[in-house]
Design an enzyme around this catalytic site. Structure first.
Site, mmCIF file in Angstrom:
data_model
loop_
_atom_site.group_PDB
_atom_site.id
_atom_site.type_symbol
_atom_site.label_atom_id
_atom_site.label_comp_id
_atom_site.label_asym_id
_atom_site.label_seq_id
_atom_site.Cartn_x
_atom_site.Cartn_y
_atom_site.Cartn_z
ATOM 1 C CD GLU A 13 -2.927 -1.309 2.251
ATOM 2 O OE1 GLU A 13 -2.437 -1.141 3.386
ATOM 3 O OE2 GLU A 13 -4.122 -1.643 2.075
ATOM 4 C CG ASP A 197 -11.582 -8.295 -0.799
ATOM 5 O OD1 ASP A 197 -10.571 -7.614 -0.529
ATOM 6 O OD2 ASP A 197 -12.519 -8.491 0.030
HETATM 7 N N1 LIG Z 1 -12.126 -8.656 2.900
HETATM 8 C C1 LIG Z 1 -11.368 -7.855 3.685
HETATM 9 N N2 LIG Z 1 -11.498 -7.907 5.020
HETATM 10 C C2 LIG Z 1 -10.763 -7.091 5.823
HETATM 11 N N3 LIG Z 1 -9.853 -6.190 5.365
HETATM 12 C C3 LIG Z 1 -9.696 -6.111 4.024
HETATM 13 C C4 LIG Z 1 -8.842 -5.294 3.221
HETATM 14 C C5 LIG Z 1 -7.937 -4.196 3.691
HETATM 15 N N4 LIG Z 1 -6.642 -4.606 4.313
HETATM 16 C C6 LIG Z 1 -5.908 -5.615 3.581
HETATM 17 C C7 LIG Z 1 -5.277 -6.556 4.628
HETATM 18 C C8 LIG Z 1 -6.015 -7.910 4.626
HETATM 19 S S1 LIG Z 1 -5.399 -9.083 5.764
HETATM 20 C C9 LIG Z 1 -4.078 -9.913 4.998
HETATM 21 C C10 LIG Z 1 -3.806 -9.796 3.681
HETATM 22 N N5 LIG Z 1 -2.789 -10.455 3.099
HETATM 23 C C11 LIG Z 1 -2.007 -11.222 3.811
HETATM 24 C C12 LIG Z 1 -2.261 -11.337 5.166
HETATM 25 N N6 LIG Z 1 -3.285 -10.706 5.717
HETATM 26 C C13 LIG Z 1 -5.465 -5.787 5.916
HETATM 27 O O1 LIG Z 1 -4.418 -4.836 6.123
HETATM 28 C C14 LIG Z 1 -6.754 -5.057 5.692
HETATM 29 C C15 LIG Z 1 -9.088 -5.657 1.912
HETATM 30 N N7 LIG Z 1 -10.058 -6.643 1.849
HETATM 31 C C16 LIG Z 1 -10.436 -6.938 3.140
#
Ligand SMILES: Nc1ncnc2c(CN3C[C@H](CSc4cnccn4)[C@@H](O)C3)c[nH]c12
Length: 229
Positions: A13, A197
């Protein structure tokens, strides 16, 4: 002399932001790296917190209390809650809540604790500015409520509960805590997210596919905001 904090949660990010800055000074402090630069004559501090409300609280507080930032902009990705939002769409937070903060056993609403508030409002001037930036970029940006919790949401049931309970447009894991920190320290904040997503059963696959491209979309917008501040 203003000093602007530009924050994300994940390396992906902030990478597009650091690329735009070109050169910067790196300081390690309390488990984070803080990147300081002068951007078009403006002092900026960039950092990614690591995932979740605790890490983002630590980083936001450090950027303000230790590095002296007097304004904070967050750039990152989010899961869509509003059915109209698609991958790559931009959401500007009008206000933010913590969907996993729950003392309803004592009769309180979800997201509320005594001396707290269910929602924390973002800075209205920067929300207004985002409209100007959006039109300059020829982009449409949705203003909406963002719900934050310490979980990656990947199921319709939880997503729909968040929609019904908080009327959220998007969900993520850091904005709500950054909002509490900035509000408590009286620092204007702006939270921008690009959809990666749909927070449904396919969320992790969509997230992996679109994290990088959606993070770039958000970062480009935030840097245009900094140009106008
Ligand atoms: N569906 C969702 N629910 C909750 N949060 C989010 C996000 C936003 N960010 C991305 C990331 C996912 S966890 C993570 C990601 N990659 C590796 C490990 N953990 C976390 O920093 C929150 C995007 N889609 C989301």
């Amino acid at each position: 002399m203003q000093k602007i904090a530009i924050m994300g949660a994940m390396p992906e990010e902030v990478a597009p932001i650091l690329e735009k800055l070109g050169s910067y000074k790196t300081t390690e402090y309390a488990g984070n790296k803080y990147y300081e630069a002068s951007y078009k004559g403006i002092e900026v501090v960039v950092a990614y917190s690591k995932i979740g409300k605790v890490f983002s609280t630590l980083t936001a507080t450090t950027m303000i209390e230790h590095f002296g930032c007097d304004r904070l902009l967050f750039s990152g990705v989010a899961g869509a809650v509003s059915p109209e939002l698609k991958v790559g769409d931009l959401v500007v937070a009008t206000k933010l809540s913590q969907h996993d903060l729950d003392i309803t056993a004592f009769g309180h609403p979800y997201g509320f604790v005594p001396e707290g508030a269910v929602f924390v409002e973002a800075d209205k001037d920067m929300i207004e500015l985002s409209k100007k930036v959006a039109s300059k970029m020829g982009k449409s940006v949705k203003e909406g409520i963002i719900a934050t919790g310490d979980q990656f949401v990947a199921n319709e049931e939880r997503k729909n509960w968040i929609l019904e309970t908080f009327d959220a447009s998007a969900l993520e894991m850091e904005g709500g805590s950054v909002a509490v920190v900035c509000n408590a320290l009286n620092v204007p904040f702006f939270i921008l997210r690009s959809i990666s997503d749909a927070a449904d059963m396919d969320a992790s696959f969509s997230f992996d596919e679109f994290l990088e491209s959606s993070a770039i979309i958000s970062a480009e917008f935030v840097m245009n905001m900094v140009d106008e501040i």
